[in-house]
Design an enzyme around this catalytic site. Structure first.
Site, short mmCIF file in Angstrom:
data_model
loop_
_atom_site.label_atom_id
_atom_site.label_comp_id
_atom_site.label_asym_id
_atom_site.label_seq_id
_atom_site.Cartn_x
_atom_site.Cartn_y
_atom_site.Cartn_z
N CYS A 1 0.79 -1.23 0.00
CA CYS A 1 0.00 0.00 0.00
C CYS A 1 0.83 1.28 0.00
O CYS A 1 2.03 1.26 -0.15
CB CYS A 1 -1.00 -0.05 1.14
SG CYS A 1 -2.26 -1.32 0.85
N ASP A 2 0.13 2.39 0.24
CA ASP A 2 0.55 3.72 -0.18
C ASP A 2 1.93 4.16 0.29
O ASP A 2 2.69 4.72 -0.48
CB ASP A 2 -0.48 4.75 0.28
CG ASP A 2 -1.84 4.55 -0.38
OD1 ASP A 2 -2.22 3.38 -0.59
OD2 ASP A 2 -2.51 5.54 -0.67
N LYS A 3 2.26 4.00 1.55
CA LYS A 3 3.56 4.44 2.05
C LYS A 3 4.52 3.28 2.23
O LYS A 3 5.72 3.48 2.35
CB LYS A 3 3.40 5.18 3.39
CG LYS A 3 2.36 6.27 3.37
CD LYS A 3 2.56 7.27 2.25
CE LYS A 3 1.36 8.18 2.09
NZ LYS A 3 0.15 7.51 1.61
N SER B 1 -5.68 11.80 -1.65
CA SER B 1 -5.70 10.37 -1.88
C SER B 1 -5.60 10.11 -3.37
O SER B 1 -6.03 10.92 -4.20
CB SER B 1 -7.01 9.78 -1.33
OG SER B 1 -7.25 8.51 -1.89
#
Length: 569
Positions: free
Chosen positions: A123-125, A471
């Site tokens: 995921c994102d980070k 986002s």
């Protein structure tokens, strides 16, 4: 000359008897101590849909390492879910977690003298943090991205997580029943994996494959696919080969590989957060990637994919059409095809036999959605150092817009105003400030605000400008990463209620229409607001973090950073 393994510093010689004894106490047989030590970085998290399945993939990676003659050592790192952190103080911590992940991997790999790494994240980070560590350490490494979840289904259509957030506004306005809302909530997600859309998680997973950090096919392979399991085991085998070949991240993630990544990002409608992550990864080896690079490349990159939230297609559609290899094949005239994959062969050779299985999903250059990429970098008197908008998700009438500023000092204040009927009107420009890397601190996502705007029917008639970020699921006239940020005394700090804000995406400008004399008086009376959280890790983060246009990296005065060289793009 045979490569000398780092792990020999731990296990060879009579003076290392204590180390060998401790490894034996951990269950390692003495006959296996001559093998390469491979770290398996597992970001499993039982509260995180994108990571709940990683233990199974980690086991397959370790099986592959064993079969190839390596010795796997599994260890964990944190993994936050942006979706769960939305709309409360938890979001302050999400971007800073990227640095914590990179540091944790570095500390473990260096202290325990690992010869190679396989990292598992979704995921994102987490993916960017692992790529930062990979490039910083520069030992043979691979990333196994956990894959997207299957798209949800509701009312006969494929759905993604952002749609239930936007539905909250419809529920409040009486345009959706509670029963329908509950049914959508129950069906918008379907099992493990990263959110099924072209958000930050899947954008970065795709770009990792483009840069040779993952095996071909990994980027869009879904969490529950058999192919994901195959890739996990193959990654375990391949990393042992890479250690023996001494094939390092710097051999694969070159300046031209970063340019390929930016171009692919523009072609797939990638997340605005790549402007934070790619520069932060590149600087680990002294390569400068700037917003100007994104802008220059975007102007010459056709948009080939419109996946949710910018279009109707899902990540599953992209995977079925052929995934990253097909994207690379279609973009090949614009890419550096001599760059290498994680197998050590050129991209050109890797995709030579690739066929586009659905040209409606991954369009060829001759039938692109537009002749420019998805992101645009705007500059002007409101943001001298630049800010970003996902231009492919902005309706025509808002591409050039001038409107009165509605000024808010936090996302919560803005959401409260949007939710109050008739408080925000069509044509307004919402300014949310003191949400940048320092001012937040932590540069929160403004998803709560954008979702409410969409849900209340204002998403295509009201602009939102912020020194925070968005986002990957954001759509509409939303401009983020305004630099310098308010906490650093950027012009956004001096905007007052009713000031006219001019946005011109075609001409790449964003301006505060206030005369210089008035603006100078405001500057003289300005008192910066302190960060909203002033203790613990966020206090340290706020004191060290750079501006968004530099990637929100941590800098410490007087310490050594790699000498920066401009990428040979």
């Amino acid at each position: 000359m045979e490569r000398i393994l780092r792990s020999r510093e731990v296990v060879e010689g009579p003076e290392r008897g204590g180390q060998r004894a401790l490894l034996k106490a951990a269950g390692v047989h003495k006959n296996r101590l001559s093998r390469p030590f491979i770290g398996v970085v597992n970001s499993y998290n039982g509260m995180h849909a994108g990571h709940v399945h990683l233990n199974g993939l980690s086991k397959l990676v370790m099986e592959g390492i064993e079969e190839a003659g390596g010795l796997p050592f599994e260890f964990g790192v944190i993994a936050l879910c942006d979706g769960i952190a939305q709309g409360h103080d938890g979001m302050y911590y999400v971007l800073p977690s990227r640095e914590a992940i990179a540091d944790s991997v570095e500390i473990t790999a260096e202290a325990q003298r690992l010869d190679g790494l396989v990292m598992l994240g979704s995921c994102d980070k987490i993916v960017p943090g692992m790529l930062m560590a990979m490039y910083r350490l520069n030992i043979p490494s691979l990333l196994v991205t956990g894959g997207a979840m299957m798209p949800g289904k509701y009312d006969g259509e494929s759905r993604a997580i952002y749609e239930i957030r936007e539905a909250a506004g419809k529920l409040q306005r009486g345009e959706m029943t509670q029963q329908a809302f509950d049914e959508m909530e129950d069906n918008v997600t379907r099992g493990p994996g990263s959110c099924s859309m072209m958000g930050t998680a899947n954008t970065m997973s795709i770009l990792a494959e483009v840069m040779g950090a993952s095996l071909p096919g990994c980027g869009t392979s879904h969490a529950i696919e058999q192919n994901k399991a195959f890739i996990a085991k193959q990654s375990g085998k391949r990393i042992v080969e890479m250690v023996r070949e001494d094939l390092k991240p710097s051999d694969l993630m070159t300046e031209r590989a970063f340019e390929n990544a930016i171009r692919v990002c523009m072609a797939i409608g990638g997340s605005t957060n790549t402007l934070l992550h790619l520069p932060a990864i590149a600087i680990e080896q002294g390569i400068s990637v700037t917003p100007d690079d994104f802008e220059r490349i975007s102007r010459t990159t056709p948009l080939l994919i419109k996946a949710k939230p910018s279009g109707k297609h899902t990540l599953w559609d992209v995977e079925q059409a052929g995934g990253v290899p097909t994207i690379l094949k279609e973009l090949s005239p614009l890419l550096h095809m001599e760059e290498k994959t994680a197998y050590g062969i050129t991209i050109a050779d890797s995709v030579a036999n690739t066929i586009n299985l659905d040209s409606n999903v991954i369009r060829p250059l001759t039938n692109a959605y537009s002749d420019q990429g998805s992101l645009a970098i705007l500059k002007g008197s409101l943001s001298p150092d630049g800010c970003v908008v996902k231009q492919g998700a902005v309706v025509g009438k808002m591409r050039k817009h001038t409107g009165p500023a509605r000024v808010f000092e936090s996302q919560e204040e803005a959401v409260d105003a949007i939710m109050k009927k008739n408080n925000i009107k069509e044509g307004d420009v919402i300014i949310i400030r003191y949400e940048g890397p320092k001012g937040g601190p932590g540069m929160r996502e403004m998803l709560a605000a954008t979702a409410v705007l969409m849900g209340t029917g204002l998403g295509e008639s009201v602009a939102l400008v912020t020194d925070g970020r968005f986002s990957g699921s954001t759509r509409g006239p939303c401009i983020g990463h305004v630099s310098p940020e308010a906490a650093a005394g950027g012009p956004i700090a001096f905007v007052q209620e009713g000031d006219l804000i001019s946005i011109d995406i075609e001409n790449r400008s964003v301006d505060l229409l206030v005369d210089e004399t008035t603006l100078q008086k405001r500057k003289e009376n300005w008192v910066p607001k302190p960060p909203k959280i002033q203790h613990g890790v966020l206090a340290r983060y706020a004191s060290m973090v750079s501006s968004a246009d530099k990637g929100a990296i941590l800098t410490v005065p007087g310490t050594h950073m790699p000498s920066v060289r401009k990428g040979q793009f």
